[in-house]
Design an enzyme around this catalytic site. Structure first.
Site, PDB file in Angstrom:
ATOM      1  N   GLY A  49      70.106   2.836  31.647  1.00 16.49           N
ATOM      2  CA  GLY A  49      71.417   3.271  31.551  1.00 16.49           C
ATOM      3  C   GLY A  49      71.855   2.947  33.292  1.00 16.49           C
ATOM      4  N   SER A  51      70.873   4.340  36.884  1.00 14.37           N
ATOM      5  CA  SER A  51      70.132   5.395  37.632  1.00 14.37           C
ATOM      6  C   SER A  51      70.856   6.421  38.523  1.00 14.37           C
ATOM      7  CB  SER A  51      69.012   4.657  38.218  1.00 14.37           C
ATOM      8  OG  SER A  51      69.615   3.626  39.429  1.00 14.37           O
ATOM      9  N   CYS A  81      63.944   0.829  32.760  1.00 18.90           N
ATOM     10  CA  CYS A  81      65.105   0.199  33.381  1.00 18.90           C
ATOM     11  C   CYS A  81      65.463   1.082  34.479  1.00 18.90           C
ATOM     12  CB  CYS A  81      66.112  -0.170  32.494  1.00 18.90           C
ATOM     13  SG  CYS A  81      67.274  -1.535  33.181  1.00 18.90           S
ATOM     14  N   ARG A 111      66.553  -2.087  42.861  1.00 13.02           N
ATOM     15  CA  ARG A 111      67.299  -1.507  41.721  1.00 13.02           C
ATOM     16  C   ARG A 111      68.135  -2.771  41.128  1.00 13.02           C
ATOM     17  NH1 ARG A 111      72.565   1.455  42.627  1.00 13.02           N
ATOM     18  NH2 ARG A 111      72.821   1.590  40.448  1.00 13.02           N
ATOM     19  N   ILE A 140      68.846  -6.144  31.396  1.00 16.33           N
ATOM     20  CA  ILE A 140      70.075  -5.864  31.573  1.00 16.33           C
ATOM     21  C   ILE A 140      70.456  -5.037  33.001  1.00 16.33           C
ATOM     22  CG2 ILE A 140      72.045  -4.767  30.505  1.00 16.33           C
ATOM     23  CD1 ILE A 140      70.716  -4.306  28.018  1.00 16.33           C
ATOM     24  N   ARG A 141      70.917  -5.837  33.758  1.00 17.65           N
ATOM     25  CA  ARG A 141      70.974  -5.816  35.066  1.00 17.65           C
ATOM     26  C   ARG A 141      69.679  -4.881  35.756  1.00 17.65           C
ATOM     27  NH1 ARG A 141      73.968  -1.438  35.796  1.00 17.65           N
ATOM     28  NH2 ARG A 141      73.969  -1.011  33.454  1.00 17.65           N
ATOM     29  N   HIS A 181      64.067  -3.243  28.243  1.00 14.48           N
ATOM     30  CA  HIS A 181      64.468  -2.252  27.336  1.00 14.48           C
ATOM     31  C   HIS A 181      63.709  -2.627  25.942  1.00 14.48           C
ATOM     32  CE1 HIS A 181      68.112  -0.515  29.247  1.00 14.48           C
ATOM     33  NE2 HIS A 181      67.938  -1.746  29.761  1.00 14.48           N
ATOM     34  N   GLU A 183      63.179  -0.662  23.610  1.00 11.06           N
ATOM     35  CA  GLU A 183      64.033  -0.029  22.604  1.00 11.06           C
ATOM     36  C   GLU A 183      65.090  -0.670  22.010  1.00 11.06           C
ATOM     37  OE1 GLU A 183      64.015   0.376  25.694  1.00 11.06           O
ATOM     38  OE2 GLU A 183      66.348   0.887  26.213  1.00 11.06           O
TER      39      GLU A 183
HETATM   40  N1  GLN Z   1      70.126  -1.406  37.631  1.00 10.10           N
HETATM   41  C1  GLN Z   1      70.684  -0.365  36.804  1.00 10.10           C
HETATM   42  C2  GLN Z   1      70.529   0.875  37.753  1.00 10.10           C
HETATM   43  O1  GLN Z   1      70.496   0.829  38.905  1.00 10.10           O
HETATM   44  C3  GLN Z   1      69.770  -0.274  35.529  1.00 10.10           C
HETATM   45  C4  GLN Z   1      70.260  -1.015  34.512  1.00 10.10           C
HETATM   46  C5  GLN Z   1      69.678  -0.541  33.108  1.00 10.10           C
HETATM   47  O2  GLN Z   1      69.127   0.699  32.949  1.00 10.10           O
HETATM   48  N2  GLN Z   1      70.055  -1.252  32.192  1.00 10.10           N
HETATM   49  O3  GLN Z   1      70.482   2.004  37.214  1.00 10.10           O
END
Ligand code: GLN
Length: 203
Positions: A49, A51, A81, A111, A140-141, A181, A183
């Site tokens: 999500g 953080s 993540c 991060r 994802i990011r 991820h 999931e």
């Molecule tokens: N880079 C995101 C963060 O700092 C994490 C991205 C993710 O959980 N998909 O929270």
């Protein structure tokens, strides 16, 4: 499968997908939003999500200290993540003022190593602890672990931007952390691996 219950931190992010994956494996889950909901659980998943948001909500709801106590007592915890970021002892690339970390995992995490929202990708990873078959991983990011403590076992790695090794799945004792991820794929091997850590071989 004998009676075990896995908690999924449900403050923000993709906790539903973890719950569905565990339901498919016949495992009971509990959404965790309050400190007392940690009681009696056999394992805890901290989902992906954002953080910073997750940390702030956890702080507001008085969950940071109970989560620290849970993890630092050596109980099984898995961060995916954003969850990985929260479990790391050290984070770089944080927003100004930092963010509350739960810690417990002796690593330095960058991060947003893989960039912003647009920089999401899927790849096949080699993770020998899960079997010879490569495993699909959705980033994802995503963060990446850039430094490993001595007791941290790398489970999957990639080559970083300047050719340096970066770690995207690691284990330290009862803590599992993945930068991607699982999931969001159909492959349930990471969930089964975590269940085996919890003391339940999910065959
Ligand atoms: N880079 C995101 C963060 O700092 C994490 C991205 C993710 O959980 N998909 O929270």
């Amino acid at each position: 499968m004998s009676e075990i219950a896995i908690g999924v931190l449900a403050l923000q992010g993709d906790f539903e997908e973890h719950i569905q994956m565990l339901a498919r494996l016949g495992v009971a889950t509990r959404e965790v939003r309050k400190p007392e909901e940690l009681r009696g659980l056999d394992g805890l998943i901290i989902p992906g999500g954002e953080s910073t948001s997750m940390g702030l909500v956890a702080e507001c709801w008085g969950l940071v200290e109970p989560l620290r106590a849970w993890v630092h007592a050596g109980r099984p915890a898995w961060g995916t993540c954003a969850g990985l970021i929260l479990l790391a002892d050290r984070a770089v690339g944080q927003k100004r003022g930092g963010q509350p970390l739960i810690g417990g995992l002796d690593v330095t995490v960058n991060r947003n190593y893989f960039g912003r929202q647009t920089d999401s990708f899927e790849t096949m990873l080699s993770a020998p602890a899960l079997g010879a078959e490569p495993i699909p991983a959705v980033f994802i990011r995503a963060p990446a672990i850039v430094e490993l403590g001595a007791d941290v076992e790398p489970l999957a790695s990639l080559v970083g931007k300047t050719g340096e090794p970066i770690y995207v799945a690691v284990r330290q004792g009862a803590i599992l952390a993945t930068a991607f991820h699982p999931e969001l794929t159909d492959d349930d091997r990471w969930h089964r691996y975590f269940l085996s850590m919890v003391g339940e071989v999910g065959d």
